[in-house]
Write a protein that holds these residues in place. Structure first.
Motif, PDB file in Angstrom:
ATOM      1  N   ALA A  18       0.814  -1.218   0.000  1.00 54.10           N
ATOM      2  CA  ALA A  18       0.000   0.000   0.000  1.00 54.10           C
ATOM      3  C   ALA A  18       0.849   1.270   0.000  1.00 54.10           C
ATOM      4  CB  ALA A  18      -0.948   0.000   1.194  1.00 54.10           C
ATOM      5  N   ASP A  19       2.050   1.200   0.570  1.00 51.70           N
ATOM      6  CA  ASP A  19       2.901   2.389   0.627  1.00 51.70           C
ATOM      7  C   ASP A  19       3.962   2.415  -0.479  1.00 51.70           C
ATOM      8  OD1 ASP A  19       4.405   0.293   1.625  1.00 51.70           O
ATOM      9  OD2 ASP A  19       5.231   1.428   3.302  1.00 51.70           O
ATOM     10  N   ASP A  20       3.837   1.541  -1.444  1.00 53.26           N
ATOM     11  CA  ASP A  20       4.746   1.487  -2.590  1.00 53.26           C
ATOM     12  C   ASP A  20       4.702   2.835  -3.318  1.00 53.26           C
ATOM     13  OD1 ASP A  20       5.840   0.961  -5.179  1.00 53.26           O
ATOM     14  OD2 ASP A  20       5.230  -1.131  -5.060  1.00 53.26           O
ATOM     15  N   PRO A  21       5.831   3.450  -3.601  1.00 52.56           N
ATOM     16  CA  PRO A  21       5.822   4.761  -4.266  1.00 52.56           C
ATOM     17  C   PRO A  21       5.439   4.693  -5.745  1.00 52.56           C
ATOM     18  CG  PRO A  21       8.069   3.996  -4.015  1.00 52.56           C
ATOM     19  CD  PRO A  21       7.200   3.017  -3.263  1.00 52.56           C
ATOM     20  N   LEU A  22       5.211   3.488  -6.270  1.00 54.40           N
ATOM     21  CA  LEU A  22       4.892   3.347  -7.689  1.00 54.40           C
ATOM     22  C   LEU A  22       3.397   3.415  -7.983  1.00 54.40           C
ATOM     23  CD1 LEU A  22       7.512   0.645  -8.706  1.00 54.40           C
ATOM     24  CD2 LEU A  22       7.725   3.128  -8.669  1.00 54.40           C
ATOM     25  N   TRP A  23       2.567   3.647  -6.959  1.00 53.83           N
ATOM     26  CA  TRP A  23       1.139   3.846  -7.189  1.00 53.83           C
ATOM     27  C   TRP A  23       0.947   5.167  -7.922  1.00 53.83           C
ATOM     28  CZ3 TRP A  23      -2.564   0.324  -6.626  1.00 53.83           C
ATOM     29  CH2 TRP A  23      -2.312  -0.773  -5.801  1.00 53.83           C
ATOM     30  N   VAL A  24       0.205   5.136  -9.016  1.00 52.79           N
ATOM     31  CA  VAL A  24       0.007   6.307  -9.870  1.00 52.79           C
ATOM     32  C   VAL A  24      -1.437   6.792  -9.734  1.00 52.79           C
ATOM     33  CG1 VAL A  24       0.106   7.181 -12.233  1.00 52.79           C
ATOM     34  CG2 VAL A  24       1.687   5.361 -11.501  1.00 52.79           C
ATOM     35  N   PRO A  25      -1.638   8.046  -9.342  1.00 56.26           N
ATOM     36  CA  PRO A  25      -3.013   8.547  -9.237  1.00 56.26           C
ATOM     37  C   PRO A  25      -3.636   8.763 -10.614  1.00 56.26           C
ATOM     38  CG  PRO A  25      -1.437  10.265  -8.676  1.00 56.26           C
ATOM     39  CD  PRO A  25      -0.647   9.010  -8.917  1.00 56.26           C
ATOM     40  N   ILE A  26      -4.888   8.343 -10.744  1.00 61.36           N
ATOM     41  CA  ILE A  26      -5.693   8.655 -11.928  1.00 61.36           C
ATOM     42  C   ILE A  26      -6.610   9.816 -11.565  1.00 61.36           C
ATOM     43  CG2 ILE A  26      -7.474   7.821 -13.513  1.00 61.36           C
ATOM     44  CD1 ILE A  26      -6.224   5.025 -13.262  1.00 61.36           C
ATOM     45  N   THR A  27      -7.250   9.703 -10.391  1.00 65.61           N
ATOM     46  CA  THR A  27      -8.044  10.783  -9.792  1.00 65.61           C
ATOM     47  C   THR A  27      -7.713  10.766  -8.305  1.00 65.61           C
ATOM     48  OG1 THR A  27      -9.970   9.440  -9.199  1.00 65.61           O
ATOM     49  CG2 THR A  27      -9.927  10.341 -11.443  1.00 65.61           C
ATOM     50  N   ASP A  28      -8.381  11.592  -7.529  1.00 67.60           N
ATOM     51  CA  ASP A  28      -8.142  11.562  -6.084  1.00 67.60           C
ATOM     52  C   ASP A  28      -8.746  10.314  -5.439  1.00 67.60           C
ATOM     53  OD1 ASP A  28     -10.751  12.446  -6.499  1.00 67.60           O
ATOM     54  OD2 ASP A  28     -10.711  13.849  -4.812  1.00 67.60           O
ATOM     55  N   GLN A  29      -9.577   9.565  -6.179  1.00 66.44           N
ATOM     56  CA  GLN A  29     -10.206   8.344  -5.671  1.00 66.44           C
ATOM     57  C   GLN A  29      -9.615   7.061  -6.253  1.00 66.44           C
ATOM     58  OE1 GLN A  29     -14.254   9.031  -6.971  1.00 66.44           O
ATOM     59  NE2 GLN A  29     -14.801   9.966  -5.013  1.00 66.44           N
ATOM     60  N   VAL A  30      -8.891   7.180  -7.346  1.00 71.81           N
ATOM     61  CA  VAL A  30      -8.445   6.004  -8.101  1.00 71.81           C
ATOM     62  C   VAL A  30      -6.941   6.084  -8.358  1.00 71.81           C
ATOM     63  CG1 VAL A  30      -8.748   4.683 -10.239  1.00 71.81           C
ATOM     64  CG2 VAL A  30     -10.699   5.921  -9.255  1.00 71.81           C
ATOM     65  N   GLN A  31      -6.260   4.957  -8.139  1.00 72.90           N
ATOM     66  CA  GLN A  31      -4.834   4.872  -8.470  1.00 72.90           C
ATOM     67  C   GLN A  31      -4.517   3.474  -8.981  1.00 72.90           C
ATOM     68  OE1 GLN A  31      -2.268   5.429  -5.050  1.00 72.90           O
ATOM     69  NE2 GLN A  31      -3.917   4.880  -3.665  1.00 72.90           N
ATOM     70  N   PHE A  32      -3.449   3.385  -9.758  1.00 79.31           N
ATOM     71  CA  PHE A  32      -3.036   2.084 -10.262  1.00 79.31           C
ATOM     72  C   PHE A  32      -1.567   1.841  -9.971  1.00 79.31           C
ATOM     73  CE2 PHE A  32      -1.904   4.732 -13.870  1.00 79.31           C
ATOM     74  CZ  PHE A  32      -0.794   4.119 -14.450  1.00 79.31           C
ATOM     75  N   ARG A  33      -1.244   0.571  -9.818  1.00 78.07           N
ATOM     76  CA  ARG A  33       0.146   0.139  -9.620  1.00 78.07           C
ATOM     77  C   ARG A  33       0.497  -0.754 -10.802  1.00 78.07           C
ATOM     78  NH1 ARG A  33       4.454  -2.372  -9.679  1.00 78.07           N
ATOM     79  NH2 ARG A  33       5.841  -2.493  -7.903  1.00 78.07           N
ATOM     80  N   PRO A  34       1.273  -0.238 -11.769  1.00 81.49           N
ATOM     81  CA  PRO A  34       1.597  -1.045 -12.946  1.00 81.49           C
ATOM     82  C   PRO A  34       2.447  -2.262 -12.590  1.00 81.49           C
ATOM     83  CG  PRO A  34       2.850   0.997 -12.954  1.00 81.49           C
ATOM     84  CD  PRO A  34       1.920   1.063 -11.788  1.00 81.49           C
ATOM     85  N   LEU A  35       2.184  -3.347 -13.275  1.00 81.15           N
ATOM     86  CA  LEU A  35       2.958  -4.576 -13.119  1.00 81.15           C
ATOM     87  C   LEU A  35       3.651  -4.963 -14.422  1.00 81.15           C
ATOM     88  CD1 LEU A  35       0.315  -6.574 -11.066  1.00 81.15           C
ATOM     89  CD2 LEU A  35       2.340  -5.378 -10.195  1.00 81.15           C
ATOM     90  N   MET A  36       3.012  -4.641 -15.564  1.00 87.18           N
ATOM     91  CA  MET A  36       3.602  -4.958 -16.860  1.00 87.18           C
ATOM     92  C   MET A  36       2.953  -4.100 -17.941  1.00 87.18           C
ATOM     93  SD  MET A  36       3.696  -8.511 -19.054  1.00 87.18           S
ATOM     94  CE  MET A  36       1.960  -8.425 -19.431  1.00 87.18           C
ATOM     95  N   PHE A  37       3.778  -3.664 -18.882  1.00 81.28           N
ATOM     96  CA  PHE A  37       3.306  -2.982 -20.078  1.00 81.28           C
ATOM     97  C   PHE A  37       3.685  -3.860 -21.262  1.00 81.28           C
ATOM     98  CE2 PHE A  37       4.214   0.456 -17.059  1.00 81.28           C
ATOM     99  CZ  PHE A  37       2.997   1.106 -17.035  1.00 81.28           C
ATOM    100  N   ASP A  38       2.700  -4.489 -21.881  1.00 84.16           N
ATOM    101  CA  ASP A  38       2.935  -5.375 -23.020  1.00 84.16           C
ATOM    102  C   ASP A  38       2.718  -4.560 -24.294  1.00 84.16           C
ATOM    103  OD1 ASP A  38       3.048  -7.336 -24.950  1.00 84.16           O
ATOM    104  OD2 ASP A  38       1.542  -8.633 -24.017  1.00 84.16           O
ATOM    105  N   CYS A  39       3.725  -3.780 -24.650  1.00 83.87           N
ATOM    106  CA  CYS A  39       3.612  -2.859 -25.785  1.00 83.87           C
ATOM    107  C   CYS A  39       3.475  -3.590 -27.124  1.00 83.87           C
ATOM    108  CB  CYS A  39       4.813  -1.913 -25.804  1.00 83.87           C
ATOM    109  SG  CYS A  39       4.862  -0.820 -24.363  1.00 83.87           S
ATOM    110  N   SER A  40       4.006  -4.774 -27.238  1.00 82.95           N
ATOM    111  CA  SER A  40       3.909  -5.550 -28.480  1.00 82.95           C
ATOM    112  C   SER A  40       2.484  -5.998 -28.761  1.00 82.95           C
ATOM    113  CB  SER A  40       4.810  -6.776 -28.420  1.00 82.95           C
ATOM    114  OG  SER A  40       6.147  -6.391 -28.283  1.00 82.95           O
ATOM    115  N   ASN A  41       1.714  -6.257 -27.706  1.00 87.18           N
ATOM    116  CA  ASN A  41       0.355  -6.773 -27.872  1.00 87.18           C
ATOM    117  C   ASN A  41      -0.719  -5.781 -27.414  1.00 87.18           C
ATOM    118  OD1 ASN A  41       0.864  -9.544 -28.843  1.00 87.18           O
ATOM    119  ND2 ASN A  41       2.003  -9.665 -26.926  1.00 87.18           N
ATOM    120  N   GLY A  42      -0.324  -4.566 -27.057  1.00 85.91           N
ATOM    121  CA  GLY A  42      -1.292  -3.539 -26.669  1.00 85.91           C
ATOM    122  C   GLY A  42      -2.039  -3.852 -25.388  1.00 85.91           C
ATOM    123  N   ALA A  43      -1.317  -4.357 -24.375  1.00 83.93           N
ATOM    124  CA  ALA A  43      -1.964  -4.746 -23.122  1.00 83.93           C
ATOM    125  C   ALA A  43      -1.176  -4.223 -21.931  1.00 83.93           C
ATOM    126  CB  ALA A  43      -2.066  -6.271 -23.048  1.00 83.93           C
TER     127      ALA A  43
END
Length: 158
Positions: A18-43
């Motif tokens: 929960a305190d991982d600095p990699l959490w990215v805010p989308i709004t003040d209510q929503v945030q995401f923690r990326p695990l993988m960006f599959d740029c080859s397959n658009g996922a």
């Protein structure tokens, strides 16, 4: 956060908290923690957290989405079911929905998203979108603004 290489193609992301600095805010209510960006397959794969009673704007997906609820509960305002902790959700492409977190518990859910997430207004008209490249750009911006190592993003790209 720790990355462990099992071999050239396999990575394990460890210690997402929960305190991982990699959490990215989308709004003040929503945030995401990326695990993988599959740029080859658009996922992209991430954990999405929504505060109690918070919502992710109305949207639809251009490809299927798979999700697993880690904590809390959520629903779509357009449906009468509730996804509780331990639930698996399959979202077909094209279905418009508004994610709303439980009023008391909020939610944390693992999502695998392909294609685009298209935001819509009340009339169903597109007002924005996200895909693997916009999510990656948002993550890079977060790293930069937080003074974090930019190579972290590179380690999550497949």
């Amino acid at each position: 956060m720790k990355f462990t290489s099992v071999n050239e193609m396999t990575e394990i992301v460890q210690h997402v908290s929960a305190d991982d600095p990699l959490w990215v805010p989308i709004t003040d209510q929503v945030q995401f923690r990326p695990l993988m960006f599959d740029c080859s397959n658009g996922a992209w794969s991430n954990v999405l957290k929504v505060t109690p009673g918070g919502s992710l704007a109305c949207h639809y997906h251009t490809a299927p989405v798979h999700a697993f609820v880690l904590e809390g509960a959520w629903r779509y305002l357009e449906h009468d079911w509730v996804a509780e902790t331990g639930s698996f959700i399959y979202e077909p492409p094209g279905e418009v929905h508004t994610l709303h977190a439980d009023e008391k518990r909020g939610m944390s859910t693992f999502f695998v998203t392909r294609g685009s997430l298209v935001y819509t207004d009340a009339a169903g008209q597109q007002i924005g979108f996200e895909d693997v490249f916009t999510r990656l750009a948002r993550f890079r911006e977060h790293l930069s603004q937080s003074g974090l190592d930019q190579t972290i993003a590179d380690q999550l790209i497949r």
